[in-house]
Design a protein around this motif. Structure first.
Motif, PDB file in Angstrom:
ATOM      1  N   PRO A   2       0.804  -1.219   0.000  1.00 10.13           N
ATOM      2  CA  PRO A   2       0.000   0.000   0.000  1.00 10.13           C
ATOM      3  C   PRO A   2       0.838   1.271   0.000  1.00 10.13           C
ATOM      4  N   GLY A   3       2.038   1.262   0.599  1.00 14.92           N
ATOM      5  CA  GLY A   3       2.877   2.459   0.642  1.00 14.92           C
ATOM      6  C   GLY A   3       3.703   2.684  -0.609  1.00 14.92           C
ATOM      7  N   ASP A   4       3.671   1.756  -1.522  1.00 16.65           N
ATOM      8  CA  ASP A   4       4.471   1.836  -2.742  1.00 16.65           C
ATOM      9  C   ASP A   4       3.814   2.810  -3.723  1.00 16.65           C
ATOM     10  N   PRO A   5       4.547   3.872  -4.164  1.00 21.47           N
ATOM     11  CA  PRO A   5       3.946   4.848  -5.081  1.00 21.47           C
ATOM     12  C   PRO A   5       3.432   4.227  -6.384  1.00 21.47           C
ATOM     13  N   GLN A   8       0.107   2.689  -5.568  1.00 17.86           N
ATOM     14  CA  GLN A   8      -0.872   3.764  -5.336  1.00 17.86           C
ATOM     15  C   GLN A   8      -1.313   4.392  -6.656  1.00 17.86           C
ATOM     16  N   LYS A   9      -0.360   4.589  -7.561  1.00 20.16           N
ATOM     17  CA  LYS A   9      -0.692   5.165  -8.869  1.00 20.16           C
ATOM     18  C   LYS A   9      -1.631   4.268  -9.661  1.00 20.16           C
ATOM     19  N   ARG A  10      -1.353   2.962  -9.663  1.00 21.46           N
ATOM     20  CA  ARG A  10      -2.209   2.039 -10.415  1.00 21.46           C
ATOM     21  C   ARG A  10      -3.645   2.092  -9.911  1.00 21.46           C
ATOM     22  N   ALA A  11      -3.809   2.112  -8.591  1.00 18.34           N
ATOM     23  CA  ALA A  11      -5.156   2.167  -8.012  1.00 18.34           C
ATOM     24  C   ALA A  11      -5.842   3.496  -8.352  1.00 18.34           C
ATOM     25  N   LEU A  12      -5.092   4.578  -8.258  1.00 17.99           N
ATOM     26  CA  LEU A  12      -5.649   5.900  -8.559  1.00 17.99           C
ATOM     27  C   LEU A  12      -6.019   6.022 -10.035  1.00 17.99           C
ATOM     28  N   ARG A  13      -5.164   5.511 -10.917  1.00 18.17           N
ATOM     29  CA  ARG A  13      -5.468   5.552 -12.363  1.00 18.17           C
ATOM     30  C   ARG A  13      -6.758   4.804 -12.671  1.00 18.17           C
ATOM     31  N   ALA A  14      -6.951   3.646 -12.049  1.00 20.63           N
ATOM     32  CA  ALA A  14      -8.167   2.855 -12.290  1.00 20.63           C
ATOM     33  C   ALA A  14      -9.404   3.645 -11.872  1.00 20.63           C
ATOM     34  N   GLU A  15      -9.314   4.314 -10.736  1.00 17.67           N
ATOM     35  CA  GLU A  15     -10.442   5.129 -10.242  1.00 17.67           C
ATOM     36  C   GLU A  15     -10.720   6.298 -11.198  1.00 17.67           C
ATOM     37  N   LEU A  16      -9.659   6.961 -11.657  1.00 13.00           N
ATOM     38  CA  LEU A  16      -9.828   8.120 -12.541  1.00 13.00           C
ATOM     39  C   LEU A  16     -10.360   7.706 -13.914  1.00 13.00           C
ATOM     40  N   ARG A  17      -9.889   6.569 -14.430  1.00 12.73           N
ATOM     41  CA  ARG A  17     -10.407   6.057 -15.707  1.00 12.73           C
ATOM     42  C   ARG A  17     -11.904   5.824 -15.623  1.00 12.73           C
ATOM     43  N   TYR A 159       2.066  22.783 -18.568  1.00 18.99           N
ATOM     44  CA  TYR A 159       0.751  22.716 -17.927  1.00 18.99           C
ATOM     45  C   TYR A 159       0.076  21.395 -18.255  1.00 18.99           C
ATOM     46  N   ALA A 160      -0.461  20.740 -17.226  1.00 18.25           N
ATOM     47  CA  ALA A 160      -1.240  19.524 -17.408  1.00 18.25           C
ATOM     48  C   ALA A 160      -2.688  19.920 -17.718  1.00 18.25           C
ATOM     49  N   VAL A 161      -3.318  19.167 -18.601  1.00 15.68           N
ATOM     50  CA  VAL A 161      -4.711  19.422 -18.970  1.00 15.68           C
ATOM     51  C   VAL A 161      -5.567  18.314 -18.359  1.00 15.68           C
ATOM     52  N   VAL A 162      -6.431  18.695 -17.415  1.00 14.71           N
ATOM     53  CA  VAL A 162      -7.217  17.713 -16.660  1.00 14.71           C
ATOM     54  C   VAL A 162      -8.630  18.237 -16.396  1.00 14.71           C
ATOM     55  N   PHE A 163      -9.505  17.337 -15.990  1.00 12.39           N
ATOM     56  CA  PHE A 163     -10.821  17.734 -15.506  1.00 12.39           C
ATOM     57  C   PHE A 163     -10.679  18.286 -14.083  1.00 12.39           C
ATOM     58  N   ASP A 164     -11.658  19.065 -13.641  1.00 12.98           N
ATOM     59  CA  ASP A 164     -11.564  19.703 -12.316  1.00 12.98           C
ATOM     60  C   ASP A 164     -11.353  18.700 -11.188  1.00 12.98           C
ATOM     61  N   SER A 165     -12.026  17.568 -11.243  1.00 11.96           N
ATOM     62  CA  SER A 165     -11.925  16.585 -10.155  1.00 11.96           C
ATOM     63  C   SER A 165     -10.567  15.887 -10.120  1.00 11.96           C
ATOM     64  N   GLU A 166      -9.723  16.145 -11.135  1.00 10.99           N
ATOM     65  CA  GLU A 166      -8.415  15.485 -11.203  1.00 10.99           C
ATOM     66  C   GLU A 166      -7.289  16.344 -10.643  1.00 10.99           C
ATOM     67  N   VAL A 167      -7.637  17.521 -10.111  1.00 14.55           N
ATOM     68  CA  VAL A 167      -6.685  18.288  -9.292  1.00 14.55           C
ATOM     69  C   VAL A 167      -6.942  17.809  -7.867  1.00 14.55           C
ATOM     70  N   ILE A 168      -6.022  17.018  -7.336  1.00 16.97           N
ATOM     71  CA  ILE A 168      -6.260  16.335  -6.063  1.00 16.97           C
ATOM     72  C   ILE A 168      -5.241  16.785  -5.011  1.00 16.97           C
ATOM     73  N   ASP A 169      -5.469  16.369  -3.768  1.00 21.72           N
ATOM     74  CA  ASP A 169      -4.607  16.801  -2.662  1.00 21.72           C
ATOM     75  C   ASP A 169      -3.168  16.338  -2.835  1.00 21.72           C
ATOM     76  N   GLU A 170      -3.000  15.082  -3.197  1.00 19.53           N
ATOM     77  CA  GLU A 170      -1.628  14.573  -3.322  1.00 19.53           C
ATOM     78  C   GLU A 170      -1.561  13.462  -4.358  1.00 19.53           C
ATOM     79  N   VAL A 171      -0.602  13.603  -5.263  1.00 20.77           N
ATOM     80  CA  VAL A 171      -0.325  12.577  -6.264  1.00 20.77           C
ATOM     81  C   VAL A 171       0.904  11.810  -5.798  1.00 20.77           C
ATOM     82  N   PRO A 172       0.848  10.469  -5.786  1.00 23.47           N
ATOM     83  CA  PRO A 172       2.044   9.696  -5.424  1.00 23.47           C
ATOM     84  C   PRO A 172       3.177  10.032  -6.389  1.00 23.47           C
ATOM     85  N   ARG A 173       4.365  10.264  -5.851  1.00 22.84           N
ATOM     86  CA  ARG A 173       5.483  10.682  -6.704  1.00 22.84           C
ATOM     87  C   ARG A 173       6.596   9.652  -6.693  1.00 22.84           C
ATOM     88  N   GLU A 174       7.138   9.406  -7.900  1.00 24.97           N
ATOM     89  CA  GLU A 174       8.315   8.564  -8.051  1.00 24.97           C
ATOM     90  C   GLU A 174       9.455   9.437  -8.573  1.00 24.97           C
TER      91      GLU A 174
END
Length: 198
Positions: A2-5, A8-17, A159-174
């Motif tokens: 769960p702590g692996d970025p 975390q990214k894979r799970a977040l991408r699935a939710e955003l898709r 600049y990243a182009v995203v929908f409003d809901s895709e500006v989030i509190d924290e993105v996992p970083r590698e």
């Protein structure tokens, strides 16, 4: 883990898709108008005469109306064409033709320019799955844009182009993730003061 970025990214991408897939046509239409308006505003405010953009996939924020505006206003737009080696070639967009490239994504048809052609643009617009206000961008996992941005000596604003809901509190970083200077959404243009491009 769960702590692996990466995890975390894979799970977040699935939710955003899934979120993108469930948008209604009226939500998409309203978002497209806002994105176009804000991309034009950003381009004008930066004084950019040459930009790097991309042809949006069906579930991405729409870029074609903005690209039409660049052609009509004499702004040179470079669009990427994916290569097998993980690099991007480029072509100047004239609004005429597109095809399906690697990974089933829309790509322009035109004379190929080498990866370093992007060094001449004034503004870079990149797709993203999500971004946070520290300027951390999460793409879709192929690394093309991180590689491109990481190789540039004098990188213009990105600049990243995203929908409003895709500006989030924290993105996992590698370690390989390249920061962005801001984000364009259907309702606003965000500039990230803390983002540093090193």
């Amino acid at each position: 883990m769960p702590g692996d970025p990466g995890h975390q990214k894979r799970a977040l991408r699935a939710e955003l898709r899934e979120r993108r897939r469930t948008q209604t046509s009226s939500e998409r239409s309203a978002a497209a108008e806002g994105i176009t308006r804000n991309l034009i505003e950003l381009t004008r405010s930066t004084g950019a005469r040459s930009v790097s953009c991309y042809l949006s996939a069906p579930d991405e924020p729409e870029t074609r109306d903005y690209l039409k505006w660049t052609v009509e206003n004499g702004i040179r737009a470079l669009l990427p064409i994916s290569r097998d080696d993980g690099l991007l070639d480029w072509t100047v967009w004239d609004g005429s033709e597109e095809d399906i490239g690697l990974f089933g994504l829309p790509e322009p048809v035109g004379d190929l320019l080498p990866p370093y052609a992007i060094n001449d643009v004034d503004l870079i617009l990149v797709p993203a799955a999500a971004v946070d206000e520290r300027g951390v961008r999460m793409g879709w996992g192929r690394g093309y844009f991180d590689k491109t941005l990481g190789s540039m000596e004098n990188c213009p604003p990105v600049y990243a182009v995203v929908f409003d809901s895709e500006v989030i509190d924290e993105v996992p970083r590698e370690r390989h993730d390249q920061p962005v200077n801001g984000a364009v959404t259907p309702t606003r243009v965000l500039r990230f003061a803390s983002s540093s491009r090193s």
